[in-house]
Design an enzyme around this catalytic site. Structure first.
Site, PDB file in Angstrom:
ATOM      1  N   ASN A  53     -11.194  45.600 -36.969  1.00 12.93           N
ATOM      2  CA  ASN A  53     -12.556  45.308 -37.411  1.00 12.93           C
ATOM      3  C   ASN A  53     -13.253  46.656 -37.599  1.00 12.93           C
ATOM      4  OD1 ASN A  53     -12.145  42.462 -37.124  1.00 12.93           O
ATOM      5  ND2 ASN A  53     -12.419  42.709 -34.927  1.00 12.93           N
ATOM      6  N   GLU A  78      -4.740  39.552 -24.155  1.00 14.24           N
ATOM      7  CA  GLU A  78      -6.022  38.962 -24.521  1.00 14.24           C
ATOM      8  C   GLU A  78      -6.210  37.543 -23.988  1.00 14.24           C
ATOM      9  OE1 GLU A  78      -8.487  37.833 -28.610  1.00 14.24           O
ATOM     10  OE2 GLU A  78      -6.606  38.963 -28.714  1.00 14.24           O
ATOM     11  N   LYS A 138      -7.331  44.595 -42.376  1.00 16.78           N
ATOM     12  CA  LYS A 138      -7.667  43.208 -42.053  1.00 16.78           C
ATOM     13  C   LYS A 138      -8.735  42.782 -43.047  1.00 16.78           C
ATOM     14  CE  LYS A 138      -9.777  40.290 -38.454  1.00 16.78           C
ATOM     15  NZ  LYS A 138     -10.298  40.249 -37.061  1.00 16.78           N
ATOM     16  N   GLU A 168       2.467  30.405 -17.999  1.00 19.79           N
ATOM     17  CA  GLU A 168       2.515  29.288 -18.939  1.00 19.79           C
ATOM     18  C   GLU A 168       2.265  27.972 -18.217  1.00 19.79           C
ATOM     19  OE1 GLU A 168       5.386  27.420 -22.430  1.00 19.79           O
ATOM     20  OE2 GLU A 168       6.288  28.627 -20.846  1.00 19.79           O
ATOM     21  N   ARG A 203      -5.204  25.218 -39.017  1.00 21.65           N
ATOM     22  CA  ARG A 203      -5.241  26.682 -39.128  1.00 21.65           C
ATOM     23  C   ARG A 203      -3.826  27.279 -39.128  1.00 21.65           C
ATOM     24  NH1 ARG A 203      -8.061  30.310 -34.409  1.00 21.65           N
ATOM     25  NH2 ARG A 203      -6.877  32.228 -34.722  1.00 21.65           N
ATOM     26  N   GLU A 261     -12.074  36.249 -40.125  1.00 20.64           N
ATOM     27  CA  GLU A 261     -13.047  36.338 -39.032  1.00 20.64           C
ATOM     28  C   GLU A 261     -14.278  37.160 -39.416  1.00 20.64           C
ATOM     29  OE1 GLU A 261     -10.327  35.796 -35.104  1.00 20.64           O
ATOM     30  OE2 GLU A 261     -10.443  37.827 -35.908  1.00 20.64           O
ATOM     31  N   GLU A 302       3.771  41.255 -35.465  1.00 20.18           N
ATOM     32  CA  GLU A 302       2.662  41.746 -34.656  1.00 20.18           C
ATOM     33  C   GLU A 302       2.708  41.078 -33.285  1.00 20.18           C
ATOM     34  OE1 GLU A 302      -1.243  41.942 -36.495  1.00 20.18           O
ATOM     35  OE2 GLU A 302      -2.199  41.440 -34.600  1.00 20.18           O
ATOM     36  N   GLU A 326     -12.356  46.800 -28.134  1.00 21.73           N
ATOM     37  CA  GLU A 326     -12.299  45.340 -28.200  1.00 21.73           C
ATOM     38  C   GLU A 326     -11.087  44.862 -27.405  1.00 21.73           C
ATOM     39  OE1 GLU A 326     -11.967  41.738 -31.509  1.00 21.73           O
ATOM     40  OE2 GLU A 326     -12.459  43.765 -32.159  1.00 21.73           O
ATOM     41  N   ARG A 327     -11.332  43.944 -26.477  1.00 17.57           N
ATOM     42  CA  ARG A 327     -10.293  43.512 -25.545  1.00 17.57           C
ATOM     43  C   ARG A 327      -9.772  44.705 -24.744  1.00 17.57           C
ATOM     44  NH1 ARG A 327     -12.186  38.651 -25.608  1.00 17.57           N
ATOM     45  NH2 ARG A 327     -12.292  37.823 -27.729  1.00 17.57           N
ATOM     46  N   ASP A 386      -2.698  32.635 -32.495  1.00 17.73           N
ATOM     47  CA  ASP A 386      -3.331  33.877 -32.039  1.00 17.73           C
ATOM     48  C   ASP A 386      -2.853  34.271 -30.651  1.00 17.73           C
ATOM     49  OD1 ASP A 386      -4.951  36.087 -32.002  1.00 17.73           O
ATOM     50  OD2 ASP A 386      -6.823  35.000 -31.755  1.00 17.73           O
TER      51      ASP A 386
END
Length: 839
Positions: A216, A407, A297, A525, A350, A301, A401, A173-174, A379
Site C-alpha cells: 500500500n 497476520e 498492488k 488450526e 471472493r 482494497e 506469496e 503494517e502488521r 488471505d
C-alpha cells in the site's frame, strides 16, 4: 576465546538477545573438532569491499574465529598453497587455477562446494552464489558437521523476494517486531546498520531481493530525497548480494510529492503516463543501478489501478515492465485483486476473483512480468486450498506469496511454525492437463517452461532485537529462505538445522523445540478454525483474537454462512459458486464431490448440516468442540516442554519464550471458549462430553460481591465467560470483588481471566484471607510486542495462572483492581484448578 569454549563444553550459555539470529557462530566444544583440519588461509577472489565474494571471505574468517577460536587470515591473491579455502566465482577461479574439473552446471546464484581435496572450494556461478556457498559451509561447521562433500546447488526459483510492509512514517503494517529499520518521519533513516544486518541474515538463506516499502505504497517514497535514501539502502545491501525492490503506488503520476511533478492522470495507456514512469524509472536506476524491480498492488482494497480507466490489469503491469527491461528489472504484479461482494448472493465468491481477473490475460503480459499469487485464494488463512490460479496461467510466470508475518495466525504471540502449512501447497499436484503439476514446479518455471518464477514472503522485521518480536518466530523466516531455494526439503529437517544454529545442538533442546514447533500449526488450526472454515478471527479489526461473527454480513466475503442448522460455503459447480470448476478436471472432481473432499477442507467447498457426519465418524459440530479442546490442550503442553530447557539455553531467551508460551497457553483457552460458546449458542447442540459451558472450577467475577466494580456486558458475548465481566465504576478508581470459597481445602492452580487493554496499565492484586497470592499489571502492550486491542474483547483477554496456591474451604478470595487510563481493571473469572485440570 578459551573461556567461551570452556563455557560451551560445560553446557553453560551466555545471555543473548536474538540479534544474530542463526548466524551466532557459537563456539563448539574443542573435543568435537580436534580431528578436523582447518584451513590455514582464506583466499577471496575479489578485493572490492562491495563484492559479495569479499564479504564471503570476511564471513568465513568471522565464522572460524567464533566456532573454533582460530584466526584465519584473508587474502585476495590466488595461491597454490595447500590447506587453504578459495571462495569466488567459477570464472575467477579458472583464471587463476585453470579449468575446474567436472565443472558443474549452475543456474544463476548457484554454487559448487567441495572440501574433499587439500583445498576447499566454494565457487559461485556469480558472486552472490559464492557468498551463498560460504554461508552453507559455515552452517555445516556451526552444527558440528564435518562431513566431506562435493556438490553443486542451484536455487529452484530465480526470484526469492521478501516484501516488507514498512510505511514512510516508520510504522509497519502488521508489524509485531518494532518500528521500521528503513523509514522514519517520512524519510529513509540515517543509520542503516540494521538494514545491513538484515541483508546479511537474508543472504545466509539465499534471499536475493527486499521490497523495502509497503504494498500500500506512499507516493512520497519517490521524492528526490527518498530516492537518494533508497540508493543508500542499496549500498548497504550490495555487499551481501541483496537487491532492492520497490513497491509503487499506481496513481503516483497524478499525485504531488514525487521527484517528477504530477500530470493529472495515471491512465496506463496515456503517453504522458508512459513517459512519466519511464523518466521515474531512470531516476531510480541512477540511484540504484542494480534495483531488482517493482512490486505492484493495483485495484485491490482501495488501491488505485488500471481498472479505474477501464484498462486491463495486463495494461497496468506492462506500464512498469517496459521501462524496466533495459535494466534487467522485473515486475511482481500481485494477483490479490477482488471486489466487495453481497453476502445475500449465494453465487458470490471472493475466492474466484484471482482466476476471474487474470486467466483471460494469460500471454498478454511482458516477458519480465511475474504474477505474484497468494498460496490460497483468500488471505493467509490457517488452511486454504491451493490457489487455482497456478493452474490457469500457462504463458505467464508466477510466484507464490507466503506470509512470515503471522497476520491471522497469532501475530508472533502464538507459536505457529508455518512450513508444514506451506508445504501442503508447494507439494500439491494440480494435475494440469492430467499431468504431474506440483505447485513448486510451476513457480520454478519447470512445468510451463519459464525462465522466471519466484517464492515471496511478507516479512515484518523491525527494530526489536529478535527481529520479529519473538525468538521462535524466526524459524519461519529461516525456513522460508530454505524452501525458496529448494522446496523439496523437509520442514522438520529445516527446523532442526535452525534450532542447532539458533540455540545449540543439545538433544533435549533440539527434540523439545522440534516437538513444540511441529505440533504448533495443528494446535492453532484446531483452536482457531478447522474443517476449512478459515481462521475465525476478528477480520474487521485487528485480525488477532477470535470473533466468528465478524466473518459474516460484510463485503469482504470471508463468509462461513453459519446459522442454526448448517455451515460452510457451497463452492461446487452443481449448487454453489462454481469455484471448484476453476481447478483442472481431476482436482475439480475431488472437490465437487462431498465424499471425496478431505475433511480438513469440507466447509471450504460444501454447505452442510451441523450434524453431517465426517469421514472420521464425528458430526461437524462435535468435531468443532473436540478440535478446540484438543488444540488448546496441546498449547498447554508447550509450557512444560519449554521448561525442560531451563539451564540448557541462556536465561534471557529462555525467559522471553517462556513468557510467550505461557501467554499462548492462556489465550488458546480464550480462543477455545469463544468459538465453542459461539457455535453452541447458535446451534443449541450439546457437546456430548459435557465440557462446553460447564466449568465447575470457575467463579464468575460478576457473581462476587462488588465494591467499586460494576458488571459489564462484553461484546461480543463469547469473549467473556457467561458473557459478563466486571470493570471499575470509573477509570480512575479502585474496585474490590470478594467471595467465600466453596472448594475443598487443598493446593490448587489459581487462574485469572482478565482484560489488558491498550491505553492504560491497570494493576490487580489477589488475596486469600488477606494473604497476597498474586499480583500483576496490564502492560501487555509493552511486553507482548504489540498492542492487541483497546476494548474488552477476545483480543485483550488474558489468562494468568499461579501454581501451588493453598486454600481452605470458607476462605475469602478478594480481587483488588486499580484502573489506569482507559483500562478499567476488567476481570472475567477466576478458577481454582486441581492438579492436571485445565478448565
Amino acid at each position: 576465546m578459551r573461556c567461551l569454549l570452556l563455557l560451551a563444553s560445560l553446557g553453560l550459555v551466555a545471555a543473548e538477545n536474538g540479534l544474530n539470529a542463526w548466524l551466532r557462530y557459537a563456539p563448539l566444544p574443542r573435543g568435537t573438532y580436534s580431528h578436523v583440519s582447518l584451513p590455514s588461509d582464506i583466499i577471496a577472489l575479489n578485493s572490492s569491499q562491495t563484492s559479495p565474494v569479499y564479504t564471503a571471505g570476511q564471513e568465513l574468517a568471522k565464522g572460524f574465529e567464533g566456532i573454533f577460536g582460530k584466526h584465519v587470515s584473508v587474502s585476495h591473491k590466488a595461491s597454490k598453497a595447500s590447506s587453504c579455502l578459495v571462495v569466488g566465482t567459477i570464472d575467477e577461479y579458472e583464471k587463476s587455477y585453470g579449468k575446474l574439473k567436472n565443472a558443474p552446471e549452475l543456474k544463476d546464484d548457484g554454487y559448487w562446494l567441495s572440501n574433499k581435496g587439500s583445498t576447499i572450494q566454494i565457487l559461485g556461478q556469480n558472486e552472490r552464489g559464492a557468498l551463498y556457498g560460504a554461508f552453507q559451509y559455515l552452517s555445516m561447521l556451526a552444527q558440528g558437521d564435518f562431513s566431506k562433500v562435493a556438490y553443486a546447488s542451484s536455487p529452484a526459483t530465480a526470484a526469492r523476494w521478501v516484501n516488507q510492509w514498512d510505511n514512510m512514517d516508520g510504522s509497519i503494517e502488521r508489524g509485531y517486531g518494532g518500528a521500521s529499520i528503513f523509514f522514519s518521519n517520512g524519510l529513509v533513516v540515517d543509520d542503516l546498520t540494521r538494514a545491513g544486518d538484515y541483508a546479511r541474515i537474508l543472504a545466509s538463506i539465499g534471499v536475493n531481493t527486499v521490497v523495502v516499502n509497503n504494498v500500500n505504497a506512499n507516493v512520497t517514497t519517490l521524492s528526490t530525497e527518498n530516492i537518494k535514501g533508497l540508493g543508500r539502502i542499496a549500498d548497504v545491501f550490495r555487499p551481501y548480494g541483496v537487491q532492492l525492490g520497490l513497491s509503487l503506488n499506481f496513481a503516483a503520476p497524478n499525485t504531488s510529492g514525487t521527484a517528477i511533478p504530477p500530470i493529472g492522470t495515471y491512465d496506463p495507456l496515456d503517453p504522458k503516463v508512459v513517459a512519466w514512469w519511464t523518466n521515474m524509472t531512470e531516476l531510480i536506476y541512477d540511484a540504484v543501478p542494480d534495483m531488482a524491480g517493482y512490486l505492484v498492488k493495483a485495484d485491490s482494497e482501495g488501491q488505485p489501478g488500471p481498472l479505474v480507466y477501464n484498462r486491463t490489469l495486463s495494461d497496468g503491469a506492462n506500464l512498469f515492465a517496459r521501462p524496466l527491461q533495459p535494466h534487467g528489472g522485473i515486475v511482481m504484479f500481485r494477483a490479490f485483486v477482488y471486489n466487495l461482494l453481497n453476502e445475500s448472493d449465494w453465487k458470490a465468491d471472493r475466492a474466484k476473483a484471482a482466476v476471474d481477473f487474470f486467466k483471460d490475460l494469460d500471454g498478454k503480459f511482458e516477458d519480465n512480468v511475474v504474477i505474484q499469487i497468494k498460496f490460497g485464494p483468500i488471505d493467509f488463512q490457517v488452511r486454504e486450498p491451493t490457489s487455482p490460479l497456478f493452474a490457469n496461467l500457462f504463458k505467464t510466470p508466477t510466484a507464490i506469496e507466503l506470509e512470515v508475518a503471522q497476520e491471522y495466525l497469532g501475530q508472533q504471540c502464538h507459536l505457529v511454525y508455518l512450513p508444514p502449512l506451506w508445504k501442503t501447497v508447494l507439494d500439491f499436484d494440480l494435475r494440469v492437463q492430467n499431468k504431474p503439476s506440483l505447485v513448486r514446479n510451476i513457480i520454478s518455471g519447470e512445468r510451463f517452461n519459464h525462465k522466471l518464477g519466484g517464492t515471496v514472503a511478507v516479512v515484518n522485521v523491525g527494530t526489536n532485537t529478535t527481529w520479529l518480536g519473538s525468538h521462535l518466530a524466526m524459524s519461519n523466516l529461516y525456513a522460508f529462505g530454505r524452501l525458496a531455494w529448494n522446496a523439496d526439503q523437509d520442514p522438520q529437517d529445516i527446523l532442526q538445522d535452525w534450532i542447532r544454529l539458533t540455540f545449540n545442538g543439545n538433544p533435549t533442546v533440539v527434540d523439545s523445540i522440534t516437538q513444540m514447533s511441529m505440533e504448533s500449526w495443528p494446535a492453532y488450526e484446531n483452536y482457531s478454525g478447522n474443517l476449512g472454515i478459515q481462521t475465525l478471527t476478528d477480520i474487521l479489526f485487528n485480525h488477532y483474537g477470535p470473533r466468528a461473527a465478524s466473518q459474516e454480513l460484510n463485503g469482504y466475503a470471508q463468509w462461513t454462512r453459519a446459522d442454526h442448522d448448517s455451515v460452510g460455503m457451497d463452492r461446487t459447480l452443481k449448487n454453489g459458486t462454481g469455484y471448484s470448476r476453476q481447478y483442472p478436471d481431476e482436482i475439480y472432481n475431488m472437490y465437487e464431490n462431498i465424499d471425496t473432499t478431505p475433511d480438513n477442507l469440507l466447509l471450504w467447498f460444501h454447505h452442510v448440516n451441523w450434524t453431517h457426519q465426517l469421514h472420521s465418524g464425528k458430526t461437524v459440530i462435535q468435531h468443532f468442540y473436540d478440535a478446540h479442546y484438543d488444540g488448546s490442550n496441546m498449547a498447554q503442553t508447550f509450557v512444560p516442554t519449554w521448561e525442560t530447557l531451563k539451564g540448557k539455553i541462556d536465561n534471557e531467551r529462555y525467559n522471553d519464550v517462556l513468557f510467550r508460551q505461557t501467554y499462548q497457553a492462556g489465550h488458546s483457552l480464550v480462543w477455545r471458549d469463544s468459538i465453542v460458546n459461539y457455535f453452541h449458542n447458535m446451534t443449541s447442540i450439546p457437546d456430548k462430553h459435557g465440557r462446553v459451558g460447564n466449568h465447575p472450577w470457575r467463579i464468575e467475577a460478576e457473581d462476587m460481591e462488588l465494591d467499586g466494580y460494576k458488571v459489564y456486558q462484553v461484546n461480543p458475548f463469547e469473549a467473556a465467560s457467561n458473557a459478563n465481566a466486571i470493570v471499575t465504576i470509573t477509570n480512575s478508581t479502585t474496585g474490590t470483588a470478594t467471595t467465600k470459597l466453596k472448594f475443598e481445602s487443598g493446593t490448587y492452580d489459581f487462574a485469572v481471566n482478565y482484560f489488558d487493554q491498550i491505553g492504560g496499565k491497570a494493576t490487580w492484586k489477589a488475596y486469600i484471607d488477606d494473604r497476597l497470592v498474586a499480583e500483576w499489571i496490564g502492560n501487555m502492550e509493552d511486553t507482548l510486542g504489540h498492542a492487541p486491542s483497546p476494548y474488552l474483547d477476545s483480543s485483550s483477554a488474558i489468562r494468568k495462572t499461579w501454581h501451588g496456591v493453598k486454600i481452605k474451604k470458607g476462605d475469602t478470595l478478594k480481587i483488588v483492581g486499580k484502573a489506569d487510563g482507559i483500562e478499567p481493571a476488567g476481570v472475567d473469572y477466576v478458577s481454582f484448578l486441581p492438579k492436571g485440570i485445565v478448565d
